[in-house]
Design an enzyme around this catalytic site. Structure first.
Site, PDB file in Angstrom:
ATOM      1  N   PHE A 159      34.127  40.883  46.799  1.00 51.56           N
ATOM      2  CA  PHE A 159      34.124  39.483  46.920  1.00 51.56           C
ATOM      3  C   PHE A 159      34.122  38.260  48.335  1.00 51.56           C
ATOM      4  O   PHE A 159      34.969  38.937  49.052  1.00 51.56           O
ATOM      5  CB  PHE A 159      35.783  39.437  46.388  1.00 51.56           C
ATOM      6  CG  PHE A 159      35.973  37.787  45.988  1.00 51.56           C
ATOM      7  CD1 PHE A 159      35.294  36.678  45.131  1.00 51.56           C
ATOM      8  CD2 PHE A 159      37.160  37.364  46.766  1.00 51.56           C
ATOM      9  CE1 PHE A 159      35.278  35.639  44.626  1.00 51.56           C
ATOM     10  CE2 PHE A 159      36.991  35.489  46.297  1.00 51.56           C
ATOM     11  CZ  PHE A 159      36.341  35.188  45.626  1.00 51.56           C
TER      12      PHE A 159
ATOM     13  N   LYS B  31      39.496  40.287  58.369  1.00 55.60           N
ATOM     14  CA  LYS B  31      41.119  39.584  57.328  1.00 55.60           C
ATOM     15  C   LYS B  31      41.581  40.227  58.746  1.00 55.60           C
ATOM     16  O   LYS B  31      42.652  40.063  58.531  1.00 55.60           O
ATOM     17  CB  LYS B  31      41.121  39.196  56.201  1.00 55.60           C
ATOM     18  CG  LYS B  31      42.142  39.044  55.794  1.00 55.60           C
ATOM     19  CD  LYS B  31      42.659  38.437  54.487  1.00 55.60           C
ATOM     20  CE  LYS B  31      43.759  37.849  54.406  1.00 55.60           C
ATOM     21  NZ  LYS B  31      44.173  37.499  53.536  1.00 55.60           N
TER      22      LYS B  31
END
Lengths: 572, 163
Positions: A112, A162
């Protein structure tokens, strides 16, 4: 000091002296946003679209010379930022863009909001990095800022997965004081022998012209340029990007050159025997037909980027180096030079140039009742004492501003010259205003361009940025319409801007002041009023002559001596 | 003009795509490209063959030098140099032509490195012309598969392209 990756990101920005980050949060950068939340040194400006973040960082960099910083999330955050990155790349603006990336284990899995940011931005950055280990983070930041600001400046992207910013993983932090890269050593000092050759050539010139570009602004070489021009009584013309490096109001300044340059500048280019190009890159909008470019000239080219030299036009004396240093060396050599300039020849050259000036190529019809765009810019100059930071969008209004505002100082003229990005004006002005809160910052735009990034009016409200927006509303994409008039028998295919909003109400709905100005006699007073409102963003919707064209004009691919000066004029 | 450019670059992921991307973005040709790490594992050595006028080659070398990961670069065509390319060819080798193919390989100083009842794999090194000549010498019906590395190059003499 032990820090997590997200804290390191913020700490690196502090250690680089970054005041402002323009950004928009999202999943992949949430750890970083949490670290931003916990401190006050680096201030975050929340934009409304990532394109706005990059343009704002870019505007900040153009106005200050310091690198602008933007922070966006992965996927669409990064792709939205690409236009701003490419804009900065084309104009060599120092910028560091931090993009979030999906966690390392997910890279390549079509996760995503995953996109190959490093791949997508590769052709429009000076360099980019994908951080693979939190221990590389600080060194990567140091490299990024060094690369962005040294040599020929440019944008650098740091893509940060991340997991690299995981608040749970802390490592010792130490920001490197210096960095050296074996593969990156930009040249700064020009070759003395070449500089000497250039000096001899300049001294012997009978019809010299200086053609200066954005490199003089970027290289903070304005003072050296002025000194050398005045000392040798040289005529000087400037590219769009170079405006302001030499005062426009000075009598040695011939105005801008190129497609919409002045008659005197273009004719001087055509007639020169020694062309001195300083920090300029021989763009096609400048040269026109390269075969017919400066037919009789020996060309000296000073540029920090070796690949700029002889890229489009062969030059005779290339000098690779930082513009300011090269000009300083030139000044030193000039003092010792035994060659005297041929004063009679220079005098004659000036009288020829003054004859060309008599054409008054920028004159326009002042008789009617409609507001001419040229007039609006003359009034803007008057009201702001020619001392505002002027950020422009792209099109006719951009050319009119370049021709009529008359920039006397560097870094006052902020526009997307290379990429020609509509939507640049408003967000870039936010960056300028953050950098210079007490200065007048004006957006010159049109009803077409402004709508490409109009959402940033909300950013201006939230962060109290009292810009002045001068929107020249002609109901057309003016430059497109002008080309259609000239080259497509006035078939105005989709260049009419219909269904425009009520801009006064629009400005008001964002919490700003809106004004609509339709009559010539109201313009100056309205502008005075707008600029007197120091704490308010004022949006001036100025209705102008719908079919005014930008003159002079050289058709793409023609020579400098083939200009149209007005609708009635034949080719001159 | 054909140019053979030797490049010393950081051995980092993405460096190769920067080079390839530069060529496609600016419309230059890559005729061949070989790359592998050097004795110093932090560096890769690339040999790139391209074509263009002097002006274009000048721009190519300048643009390559501008890439942050490129450490050093040399246009080998400017001086004396050696080029070698390696080729692996799978050739039909049945009763009737087994001996003939073997003789050809010997003439071209190649070696047969795999043998079955019906085929050989031939390894051969040389400049491009020699490898072309070998392929022409073998009847085209017999050639099953050709794998070529593209040339690697090195300048003659004692001086080396190093840090």
């Amino acid at each position: 000091m032990e820090l997590s990756g997200s804290e390191i990101v913020v700490q690196c920005l502090k250690d680089e002296g970054v005041e402002y980050v323009f950004g928009y949060p999202g999943g992949a950068v949430l750890h970083i946003y949490d670290a931003i939340f916990k401190q006050d040194d680096v201030k975050h400006i929340l934009v409304r679209h990532e394109q706005g973040a990059t343009h704002a960082a870019d505007g900040y960099a153009r106005a200050t010379g310091r690198p602008g910083v933007a922070l966006v999330t992965s996927g669409p955050g990064a792709t939205n930022a690409v236009t701003g990155i490419a804009t900065a790349y084309m104009d060599s603006i120092p910028m560091v863009v931090l993009t979030g990336q999906v966690p390392s284990p997910f890279i390549g899995s079509d996760a995503f909001q995953e996109v190959d940011t490093v791949g997508i931005t590769r052709p429009c950055v000076k360099h980019n990095f994908l951080v693979k280990d939190v221990r590389d983070l600080a060194a990567t930041f140091k490299k990024a800022f060094y690369i962005a600001t040294s040599g020929r400046p440019g944008p650098v992207v740091i893509d940060i997965p991340k997991d690299i910013t995981d608040p749970g993983v802390k490592i010792p932090y130490d920001y490197p004081e210096k960095i050296s890269m074996r593969s990156y050593n930009p040249v700064t000092r020009g070759h003395t022998g070449q500089i000497k050759k250039a000096v001899d050539l300049i001294m012997a010139a009978k019809c010299p012209v200086v053609y200066s570009g954005g490199g003089v602004v970027l290289g903070n070489a304005s003072e050296s340029l002025i000194e050398i021009i005045r000392q040798l009584k040289l005529p000087i013309t400037s590219t769009l990007m170079g405006l302001g490096a030499y005062p426009s109001s000075d009598k040695q300044f011939l105005g801008m050159l190129g497609m919409h340059g002045t008659y005197e500048a273009n004719m001087a280019m055509h007639g020169t025997d020694v062309l001195i190009a300083i920090g300029a890159r021989f763009d096609d909008r400048i040269t026109g037909h390269v075969e017919r470019f400066c037919p009789d000239a020996k060309i000296i080219h000073i540029d920090i980027d070796p690949s700029s030299i002889s890229k489009n036009v062969r030059v005779d004396v290339p000098i690779v180096g930082a513009v300011d240093q090269v000009l300083q060396n030139m000044l030193k050599l000039l003092k010792d030079s035994k060659v005297e300039q041929d004063q009679d020849a220079i005098q004659q050259w000036w009288s020829q140039i003054n004859k060309w000036r008599e054409k008054q190529c920028l004159s326009y019809d002042k008789s009617g009742d409609t507001i001419k765009p040229q007039y609006a810019l003359e009034v803007l100059h008057k009201v702001t004492n020619g001392d505002a930071y002027v950020c422009s969008d792209v099109g006719q209004h951009q050319m009119f501003t370049a021709q009529f505002y008359g920039f006397d100082k560097p870094r006052r003229w902020i526009n997307s010259g290379g990429l020609g990005t509509m939507g640049f004006g408003l967000p870039s002005a936010m960056g300028v205003k953050m950098a210079h809160p007490d200065a007048d910052v004006v957006v010159v735009t049109s009803e077409a361009s402004i709508q490409m990034c109009i959402q940033e009016l909300a950013t201006c409200k939230q962060h109290s940025l009292p810009l002045k927006i001068l929107m020249l509303n002609n109901g057309y994409m003016g430059m497109v319409r002008q080309w259609q008039e000239f080259f497509y028998e006035s078939r105005y295919s989709h260049s009419t801007v219909e269904s425009t909003p009520d801009f006064v109400k629009l400005a008001e709905s964002y919490g700003h002041v809106g004004m609509r100005i339709e009559r010539k006699e109201d313009l100056e007073q309205a502008m005075q009023k707008a600029f007197a409102m120091k704490d308010q963003l004022v949006f001036m919707d100025v209705v102008i002559d719908p079919e005014e064209n930008v003159y002079p004009m050289i058709e793409a691919g023609k020579g400098h001596n083939e200009m149209y000066l007005s609708p009635e004029s034949e080719l001159v | 003009m054909r140019h053979i450019i030797s490049i010393l670059m950081e051995n980092e992921s993405g460096a190769l795509s920067r080079v390839a991307g530069l060529f496609s973005a600016r419309g230059y040709n890559i005729e061949s490209l070989t790359v592998a790490p050097t004795e110093d594992p932090s560096l890769s050595r690339m040999t790139l063959v391209t074509r263009g006028s002097e002006e274009i080659i000048e721009q190519i070398t300048k643009q390559l030098n501008k890439l942050v990961e490129i450490v050093k670069l040399l246009d080998l065509s400017e001086g004396l140099h050696i080029e070698r390319e390696m080729m692996l060819v799978k050739i039909k080798a049945e009763r009737a032509n087994r001996e003939e193919v073997k003789r050809l390989v010997e003439i071209f100083r190649g070696s047969i490195i795999d043998v079955t009842d019906t085929s050989y794999i031939v390894e051969m090194t040389g400049d491009g012309d020699k490898l072309d000549a070998f392929i022409r010498a073998v009847h085209e019906d017999l050639v099953v598969e050709v794998v070529r590395t593209g040339p690697s190059g090195i300048a003659r003499g004692a001086k080396g392209l190093s840090l």
